[in-house]
Every structure is written in C-alpha cells, then in structure tokens.
Design an enzyme around this catalytic site. Structure first.
Site, PDB file in Angstrom:
ATOM      1  N   LYS A   1      52.207  31.448  14.114  1.00  0.00           N
ATOM      2  CA  LYS A   1      52.468  30.115  13.572  1.00  0.00           C
ATOM      3  C   LYS A   1      53.625  30.105  12.586  1.00  0.00           C
ATOM      4  O   LYS A   1      53.722  30.976  11.723  1.00  0.00           O
ATOM      5  CB  LYS A   1      51.224  29.587  12.850  1.00  0.00           C
ATOM      6  CG  LYS A   1      50.065  29.242  13.773  1.00  0.00           C
ATOM      7  CD  LYS A   1      48.916  28.668  12.958  1.00  0.00           C
ATOM      8  CE  LYS A   1      47.606  28.616  13.716  1.00  0.00           C
ATOM      9  NZ  LYS A   1      47.574  27.676  14.831  1.00  0.00           N
TER      10      LYS A   1
ATOM     11  N   GLY B   1      39.720  24.611  11.688  1.00  0.00           N
ATOM     12  CA  GLY B   1      38.925  25.239  10.636  1.00  0.00           C
ATOM     13  C   GLY B   1      37.662  24.489  10.283  1.00  0.00           C
ATOM     14  O   GLY B   1      37.034  24.790   9.266  1.00  0.00           O
TER      15      GLY B   1
ATOM     16  N   ARG C   1      41.082  12.199  24.128  1.00  0.00           N
ATOM     17  CA  ARG C   1      40.828  10.899  24.756  1.00  0.00           C
ATOM     18  C   ARG C   1      41.996   9.942  24.517  1.00  0.00           C
ATOM     19  O   ARG C   1      42.403   9.199  25.408  1.00  0.00           O
ATOM     20  CB  ARG C   1      39.529  10.288  24.212  1.00  0.00           C
ATOM     21  CG  ARG C   1      38.279  10.903  24.800  1.00  0.00           C
ATOM     22  CD  ARG C   1      37.086   9.986  24.594  1.00  0.00           C
ATOM     23  NE  ARG C   1      35.847  10.565  25.082  1.00  0.00           N
ATOM     24  CZ  ARG C   1      35.420  10.486  26.333  1.00  0.00           C
ATOM     25  NH1 ARG C   1      36.141   9.862  27.256  1.00  0.00           N
ATOM     26  NH2 ARG C   1      34.273  11.023  26.687  1.00  0.00           N
TER      27      ARG C   1
ATOM     28  N   GLY D   1      38.634  22.846  16.185  1.00  0.00           N
ATOM     29  CA  GLY D   1      37.216  22.548  16.009  1.00  0.00           C
ATOM     30  C   GLY D   1      36.317  23.032  17.129  1.00  0.00           C
ATOM     31  O   GLY D   1      35.112  22.802  17.103  1.00  0.00           O
TER      32      GLY D   1
ATOM     33  N   GLY E   1      40.047  28.869  17.227  1.00  0.00           N
ATOM     34  CA  GLY E   1      40.529  29.454  15.982  1.00  0.00           C
ATOM     35  C   GLY E   1      39.427  30.204  15.285  1.00  0.00           C
ATOM     36  O   GLY E   1      39.073  31.329  15.653  1.00  0.00           O
ATOM     37  N   SER E   2      38.838  29.560  14.297  1.00  0.00           N
ATOM     38  CA  SER E   2      37.804  30.202  13.493  1.00  0.00           C
ATOM     39  C   SER E   2      36.531  30.425  14.301  1.00  0.00           C
ATOM     40  O   SER E   2      35.688  31.235  13.924  1.00  0.00           O
ATOM     41  CB  SER E   2      37.507  29.314  12.282  1.00  0.00           C
ATOM     42  OG  SER E   2      38.706  28.731  11.799  1.00  0.00           O
TER      43      SER E   2
END
Lengths: 208, 312
Positions: free
Chosen positions: B99, B171, B183, B232, B253-254
């Site tokens: 990143k 996160g 959407r 998410g 990610g997390s």
C-alpha cells in the site's frame, strides 16, 4: 458450429475469458469446479491464474487424479501460463504436486516480477502468418521439452513458450487475452477429433 | 530461481529482445485477470505470507500492521518498512501487493523499485494529498484503487488504475459497508448500461467520470477492469456473499490473522470464494474455523475515523 463441449477449470484464474472466447467462436463451454463436471467434456482448458492456488484447489476437491487419468486416456487438455505449470512434469519452486502429464520442465516467474511482464509477436509455424500477438504475465518458460514434445513457438532468443505433446498443449502466454482465436481453434479441433474417434469406437463395439 | 536452466536470463527490460513491450495496459490489467476467483490476504510477516500461500491465497498484501491495528493505534499510517516488504517478497512465489498513501507518488515509486507486483493506493493509510490521486499511467507497476460507486471507480481507472476494489470499511470485520459499496457500484453500472446513448455525456458529468469510460461501461455492462471486494470481510460466508453480489475476488485484511485459527480461516475463505454459489460447501468449510475477528459496529466509529471517506 462445432459439436464439442470444452470444460474450463474454474477453481481460480481467468476462466471466464476462456469461456467467453469459446462462446464467441460458437463452441459450447462450461465451468469445471468439481469432478462430476468432467464427465461429458471433449476437451479441457486449465486457465491462467496462480499455479499454487490452482494446484492446492485441485487436491482439495479431488480433481487432480481424474484430470490426470483423462489426460492419459487422450482427453485434449490445454494449459495457459499457470495451466502450463500445472501440466508440466516438473515446475520450479512449486511445493505441491501438479499433474505431470507433459514431458516438459517449466520455470515459474522466469522473466522476473510484474514490472517485467510483456507483450511480444511470435511466429507460430503450425499456424503460419500472421504472427501471434502474445501477452506474458509473470510467465513461466519451458526450460526443457522431451522427445515426444513438439515446440510450437519460441521467443526471438530461443526460449520455448508453446508446445504440443499429442493432444496436450501448453502456452506460457495468454491467447484468451487477445482476439486471435487460433489456439482455441486448435484445441477445439483436437476435441472434435477425439469425439469422432470415441463415436466410431462406440459404434464398432455396438456392432461387434 | 533454480539453477538447472541452460539458457541465461536476458530480460532486464522484461522481453528477450527490443520488440517486447513491458508495462502495457494489457499486462497491467492482465495480472488482475489472473487473480480472479481468488483471495488476497493481508500479511505482516514472512511466516504469515507462507501460511497465506499454503492456504491457496492468489496474492498477499505486505503490511506493517493490519487495518484493525492501524485503526487501534491511530496516528499517521504510512507505506510499510521496505525491509518487511522485501522479506515478504522473498518468502513467497505468489504476487505481492503493498500500500501507498493516496496521492503519495514517491511511496509508489519506492514500492515499484522494491519489485512489488501491484500497488494499492489505499484509504487505509493516511492520505498524502487531499486533492490529487497518483497519476498511475506514469508507472510500469499496476495499481489497484478503492471505490464506493461507479464515478469513483471510473475516476481511478481514468488515472490509470488497472484493478478496482470496493472500499468497504477496513479493519472492522463488519461487511455492511462492503455490501453497500458493491450494491451501489452495480446499481450505477446497470443504470449506465440501460441508458440511451444520448444520455451518456450528462451521466458522465453527474458521475464526475471520463465520458469514454462511461461509454465503455454502457457497452460492457461491467467495469473495464477487474473488481474485487474489500473492507470488513471476516468469514467464509462474507466472502461468498461478496462474490454472489458480483465481486470477482476478495481482499481479506484483518479477518484472517485476527481470527482464532488463521490457517483454517484462510483455507476456509479460499474454498468459499471458489465455491461461492454452493451453500453445502460453504457450510462444510465454515465448521471448526473458531471465532472470527471481533467486529466493530460502524455507527460506533467517530466520523473522522471512517476510512472509506478518504479519496474522492
């Protein structure tokens, strides 16, 4: 147009591009994610993608042995980029088993990292002119091709990037990303040949 | 690389002779096409990168901290330490992304020099420029950028992004924003696709997007580059949800290394992404993955800490 059905291994990678191309050519094509989807196909494409991911998923969903058996029995199979790695006898830095159907040794990421990915025009003798415009993405190179393997295309410096062994094909590049249909046509022709062969054998068996 | 090859490598410029072209749109966009149907996992150490590769990740995102830790620590979040990126690049054979801050073209230059395969110009880091994103056409390395809607996606593609991801809210372990953005994107795409040709110019004005790209969306009925979901995703069912909503792959990610059993969670999310339409398989892979990361309710996040609002 052509009375064959081509399966495209769809566990990961650019399988949709292959299917779209075959549909544009009027050829029936379907996704293969599970072993049962191998049953009624006349040819198989193993697409570009990540070879570590694809080989992992081949094992998890018990696809490796059925595909190997079909390849041994003469099913036309074509691997593009990651697919070529999956078909090879040996592949560098691959810590999991592949299909090992083709007598070739491939070197993964042979040209460097993504910034070294490139496009190049290739002379393919079997097709004749014009040159085949090839897109190489983190591509493998075929370091060794066995006695039963025909070399279809080389880079200008001699590196082997397309091969055929009977009804098996492997290309380091991605014909599914360019409009030229000649490799897809070659696979469809091999598939049609196999279908005719099986039909006549079937008729002979029924007659006997 | 192995030493068994007889042919020397001659490819400093990428191609074996002068005719080969590197850094083209086809090869930049093409790598994203190879990632499709796959899972890109955030990793902060070489060991995590190997776990991700072993589980079948199609790429890893090399970071100093995962987004949930960035959120917890606060302060300015920057490009990762080059030592961490290099160690991860050397640990795996799959593509490595990293990143850069929004608008920080020098961080992007550094990442290109380090040999990463894709740069994520990311809202997860603190923006370096509030008016301008990086001119991504100026690079050989391809870029992925976040979006919340079609206008934002096409602005990034106009700047040279070769891959898009919906932003979600990184996160949080809460998929609601990822769903909202996916959407919204498809809603915008369908509207443009069904529009008469003579309304496209006004649509481009409203979207704040280049008219040529709006024209392409009208013709294709999809973005002209690959689109993943991000922000998410914390469970196999979350990944399959995003795929069914039209993502071509997912970033996690997390969600993996903040879960109870990262190896199992990683593999389960890979399987659910491949078999996203097969509920029996998703059910099976969801067994025994332990608890997912602890999630955050979006309404509990202070307005100024919402990451998706970074960028325009």
């Amino acid at each position: 147009m052509t009375d064959v059905k081509i399966g495209v291994l769809a566990v990961q990678g650019d399988f949709a591009e292959h299917i779209d191309r075959l549909h544009e050519m009027g050829i029936e094509a379907g996704e293969v994610r599970l072993p049962a989807q191998l049953d009624d196909i006349d040819g198989l494409i193993i697409p570009g993608g990540e070879s570590t991911t694809i080989t992992r998923l081949l094992d998890i969903y018990d696809l490796r042995e059925p595909i190997r058996a079909l390849g041994d029995a003469g099913l036309p199979i074509w691997g593009t980029c990651a697919g070529a790695i999956v078909l090879a006898k040996t592949a560098s830095d691959l810590d999991r088993p592949n299909l090992g159907l083709m007598d070739i040794d491939v070197r993964r990421n042979a040209f460097g990292r993504q910034v070294d990915s490139f496009e190049e025009d290739l002379a393919v003798e079997a097709f004749g002119p014009p040159a085949f415009h090839a897109v190489f993405i983190r591509a493998p190179l075929i370091d060794r091709a066995g006695a039963a393997v025909d070399v279809l295309a080389r880079l200008p410096d001699g590196g082997i990037v397309a091969v055929r062994q009977g009804s098996l094909l492997a290309t380091s590049f991605h014909p599914e990303l360019t409009p030229d249909p000649r490799f897809h046509r070659l696979l469809a022709d091999l598939a049609a040949e196999r279908r005719r062969g099986r039909r006549s054998r079937g008729a002979a068996a029924a007659g006997g | 690389m192995v030493a068994t090859n007889e042919r020397p490598l001659t490819t400093t410029g990428g191609g074996p002779n002068g005719a080969a072209e590197t850094g083209t749109w086809a090869v930049k966009r093409g790598l994203a096409q190879m990632l499709k149907g796959g899972v890109i996992m955030d990793v902060v150490t070489p060991d995590q990168a190997r776990i991700a590769e072993e589980a079948g990740a199609c790429a890893v995102m090399a970071l100093e901290r995962v987004p949930s830790d960035i959120r917890a620590h606060g302060g300015v979040a920057r490009m990762s330490d080059p030592d961490i990126i290099t160690a991860i690049v050397e640990a795996v054979t799959i593509p490595v992304m990293a990143k850069a801050r929004i608008g920080h073209f020098v961080e992007a230059q550094v990442l290109e020099a380090l040999g990463v395969d894709y740069v994520d110009e990311s809202e997860v880091l603190t923006p370096a420029d509030e008016a301008h994103h990086v001119n991504k056409h100026a690079f050989k390395v391809p870029f992925v950028c976040g979006c919340r809607n079609l206008g934002e996606a096409l602005r990034r593609i106009g700047e040279g992004a070769a891959m898009i991801r919906t932003k979600g809210e990184a996160g949080t372990g809460n998929v609601v924003e990822a769903v909202r953005h996916m959407r919204q994107l498809w809603d915008d795409i369908r509207r443009v696709q069904n529009m008469p040709d003579d309304e496209l110019a006004a649509a481009a004005k409203d979207l704040g997007a280049p008219v040529g790209l709006v024209q392409q969306v009208h013709e294709l009925g999809k973005l002209p580059v690959v689109n993943f979901a991000a922000g998410g995703i914390a469970t196999p069912a979350d990944a399959a949800l995003m795929m069914q909503l039209g993502a071509e792959g997912v970033f996690v990610g997390s969600g993996i290394f903040k879960s109870e059993t990262p190896e199992k969670m990683a593999l389960a999310i890979v399987k659910a992404t491949t078999h996203y339409r097969d509920a029996a398989i998703i059910a099976e892979v969801s067994r025994g993955t332990g608890s997912a990361m602890r999630g955050l309710e979006i309404a509990s996040i202070p307005e100024h800490e919402i990451l998706a609002k970074r960028g325009w």
